[in-house]
Design an enzyme around this catalytic site. Sequence first.
Site, PDB file in Angstrom:
ATOM      1  N   GLU A 139       0.839  -1.199   0.000  1.00 39.18           N
ATOM      2  CA  GLU A 139       0.000   0.000   0.000  1.00 39.18           C
ATOM      3  C   GLU A 139       0.873   1.248   0.000  1.00 39.18           C
ATOM      4  O   GLU A 139       1.880   1.308   0.696  1.00 39.18           O
ATOM      5  CB  GLU A 139      -0.902   0.026   1.238  1.00 39.18           C
ATOM      6  N   ALA A 151      -2.166  12.963  10.944  1.00 41.39           N
ATOM      7  CA  ALA A 151      -2.358  11.510  10.982  1.00 41.39           C
ATOM      8  C   ALA A 151      -1.369  10.840  11.930  1.00 41.39           C
ATOM      9  O   ALA A 151      -1.725   9.888  12.637  1.00 41.39           O
ATOM     10  CB  ALA A 151      -2.208  10.933   9.575  1.00 41.39           C
TER      11      ALA A 151
END
Length: 214
Positions: A139, A151
């Site tokens: 990913e 994040a």
Amino acid sequence: MIKNWSDFLFPYEQAVGELKVKLRGIRKEFIQSDKRSPIEFVTGRVKPIDSIKEKMKRRYVSEDRLSQDMEDIAGLRIMCPFVDDIYVVVDILRRRSDINILEERDYVNREKASGYRSYHIVFEYPIELVGGEKKILAEIQVRTLAMNFWATVEHSLNYKYNGEFPEGLKKRLQQSAETAFKLDEGMSEIRDELIETQEDGTKDGTKNEHNRDE
């Protein structure tokens, strides 16, 4: 049953190492061509064994399906200066012949309920091993520096408090995510205004040159 985790994870470590070199090469190519790079920097990691086991339990993934059902054992992040750079990078990745994109998730314009923003690409990547080629899932997350800051901090808090935030803190996290996105938008506007001013200055300079010649 996975008897040797080192052997199981080796192809993923190989993939992360190769891809970091390739993705950083994109940035280098832009810079050597005297162009602004849409990539600021690239990081990568193989998910720790404890994290893999925790996710297997949480997502009900069996060991015999691990390589097919867990997409982020090998994970890379591309950080971009501006929001529109994210989509420039995504287009570059789509044109590559060494990765086979399986799925794209746009959390930039359709953020998660928590406020999280990023662009996720799940892909298949071939690794050349002594015994032959092995394709693995990996990913790539593409995000701005501001999105990455939010994040990273949110993930750290989530890990420490098991995601069980009081409602008031959840709302403040969402607000901080929105503030980070507004910062991204503001910086993009500043960049666009600077480019426009520079272009106007170039036009004026050309015009003045013609006037001097006359």
